[in-house]
Write a protein that holds these residues in place. Structure first.
Motif, PDB file in Angstrom:
ATOM      1  N   ASP A 143      -4.863  28.039  -8.096  1.00 35.61           N
ATOM      2  CA  ASP A 143      -3.972  29.159  -7.807  1.00 35.61           C
ATOM      3  C   ASP A 143      -4.219  30.319  -8.761  1.00 35.61           C
ATOM      4  O   ASP A 143      -4.167  31.485  -8.366  1.00 35.61           O
ATOM      5  CB  ASP A 143      -2.509  28.717  -7.913  1.00 35.61           C
ATOM      6  N   SER A 146      -7.408  32.272  -7.754  1.00 35.96           N
ATOM      7  CA  SER A 146      -7.211  33.088  -6.553  1.00 35.96           C
ATOM      8  C   SER A 146      -6.340  34.303  -6.859  1.00 35.96           C
ATOM      9  O   SER A 146      -6.567  35.392  -6.323  1.00 35.96           O
ATOM     10  CB  SER A 146      -6.612  32.250  -5.425  1.00 35.96           C
ATOM     11  N   LYS A 147      -5.354  34.159  -7.736  1.00 35.83           N
ATOM     12  CA  LYS A 147      -4.510  35.292  -8.126  1.00 35.83           C
ATOM     13  C   LYS A 147      -5.319  36.309  -8.944  1.00 35.83           C
ATOM     14  O   LYS A 147      -5.164  37.521  -8.755  1.00 35.83           O
ATOM     15  CB  LYS A 147      -3.306  34.788  -8.941  1.00 35.83           C
ATOM     16  N   GLU A 149      -8.520  36.821  -8.699  1.00 27.55           N
ATOM     17  CA  GLU A 149      -9.417  37.471  -7.740  1.00 27.55           C
ATOM     18  C   GLU A 149      -8.665  38.529  -6.936  1.00 27.55           C
ATOM     19  O   GLU A 149      -9.184  39.608  -6.674  1.00 27.55           O
ATOM     20  CB  GLU A 149     -10.030  36.414  -6.809  1.00 27.55           C
ATOM     21  N   GLU A 150      -7.446  38.212  -6.564  1.00 31.33           N
ATOM     22  CA  GLU A 150      -6.625  39.141  -5.785  1.00 31.33           C
ATOM     23  C   GLU A 150      -6.289  40.394  -6.597  1.00 31.33           C
ATOM     24  O   GLU A 150      -6.281  41.509  -6.067  1.00 31.33           O
ATOM     25  CB  GLU A 150      -5.343  38.424  -5.371  1.00 31.33           C
ATOM     26  N   LEU A 151      -6.018  40.231  -7.878  1.00 31.40           N
ATOM     27  CA  LEU A 151      -5.608  41.348  -8.718  1.00 31.40           C
ATOM     28  C   LEU A 151      -6.765  42.097  -9.379  1.00 31.40           C
ATOM     29  O   LEU A 151      -6.547  43.125 -10.009  1.00 31.40           O
ATOM     30  CB  LEU A 151      -4.646  40.859  -9.806  1.00 31.40           C
ATOM     31  N   SER A 152      -7.985  41.591  -9.249  1.00 39.46           N
ATOM     32  CA  SER A 152      -9.124  42.263  -9.881  1.00 39.46           C
ATOM     33  C   SER A 152      -9.421  43.577  -9.162  1.00 39.46           C
ATOM     34  O   SER A 152      -9.207  43.713  -7.955  1.00 39.46           O
ATOM     35  CB  SER A 152     -10.348  41.359  -9.865  1.00 39.46           C
ATOM     36  N   LYS A 154     -11.204  46.448  -7.168  1.00 37.02           N
ATOM     37  CA  LYS A 154     -12.206  46.394  -6.099  1.00 37.02           C
ATOM     38  C   LYS A 154     -13.371  47.305  -6.460  1.00 37.02           C
ATOM     39  O   LYS A 154     -13.211  48.352  -7.064  1.00 37.02           O
ATOM     40  CB  LYS A 154     -11.597  46.838  -4.759  1.00 37.02           C
TER      41      LYS A 154
END
Length: 179
Positions: A143, A146-147, A149-152, A154
């Motif tokens: 988890d 994935s969090k 990666e989501e907040l990195s 773009k």
């Protein structure tokens, strides 16, 4: 420190030459030092003591693993340990351990406790940044990853097209190249 008596080596009765000692290190050893960074410990220490007329040479060799938490995901994993250390024990007028490779003990001493050296050997063999092997090769699914990666950020925001750049910046760049 009574539990660390097992790591005391009496060297007075030993003949000159090579002597071997084996130690199995586990969590109990580190509890004596009140060190709680490791979840689990299974390290084998092979100690080769070479007694000479005026000094002792100790060769420590550590191999095994310590279970630690990853610095990125906090997932526990087994970090392998492979390290060596050489210590020279000389005899002098008073105890002196200022030099990390040379230990001076008083002339009347008849034994040496190696627990502190084993402790330091294992703790220093663990890398400063502990990263789960699954994070490095991308096989770990958690988890936290994935969090992250989501907040990195773009990469699309970095690669703007030339049309989106304010034309005044282009004029300023010309000043730099027109020297």
């Amino acid at each position: 420190m009574k539990a660390l008596k097992d790591y005391t080596i009496p060297f007075v009765g030993l003949k000159e030459g090579e002597h071997h000692y084996d130690f199995d290190i586990n969590n109990t050893f580190f509890q004596n030092f009140e060190y709680e960074e490791f979840n689990e410990v299974d390290v084998k220490i092979d100690l080769k003591l070479i007694k000479k007329t005026t000094l002792l040479e100790l060769y420590f060799s550590a191999s095994g693993f310590v279970n630690v938490n990853c610095d990125i995901t906090n997932e526990p994993y087994n970090q392998s340990i492979e390290d060596e250390f050489k210590l020279v024990v000389k005899f002098g007028s008073e105890y002196n351990d200022d030099n990390e490779d040379i230990l001076i003990v008083p002339h009347g001493e008849y034994e040496i406790n190696v627990a502190q050296y084993i402790y330091e050997l294992i703790v220093l063999a663990v890398p400063a940044k502990r990263i789960h092997p699954g994070v490095e090769d991308g096989t770990l699914k958690s988890d936290i990853l994935s969090k992250l990666e989501e907040l990195s950020p773009k990469e699309d925001s970095k690669t703007k097209s030339l049309e989106d750049i304010d034309p005044r910046w282009n004029n300023l760049k010309k000043l730099l190249t027109d020297k």
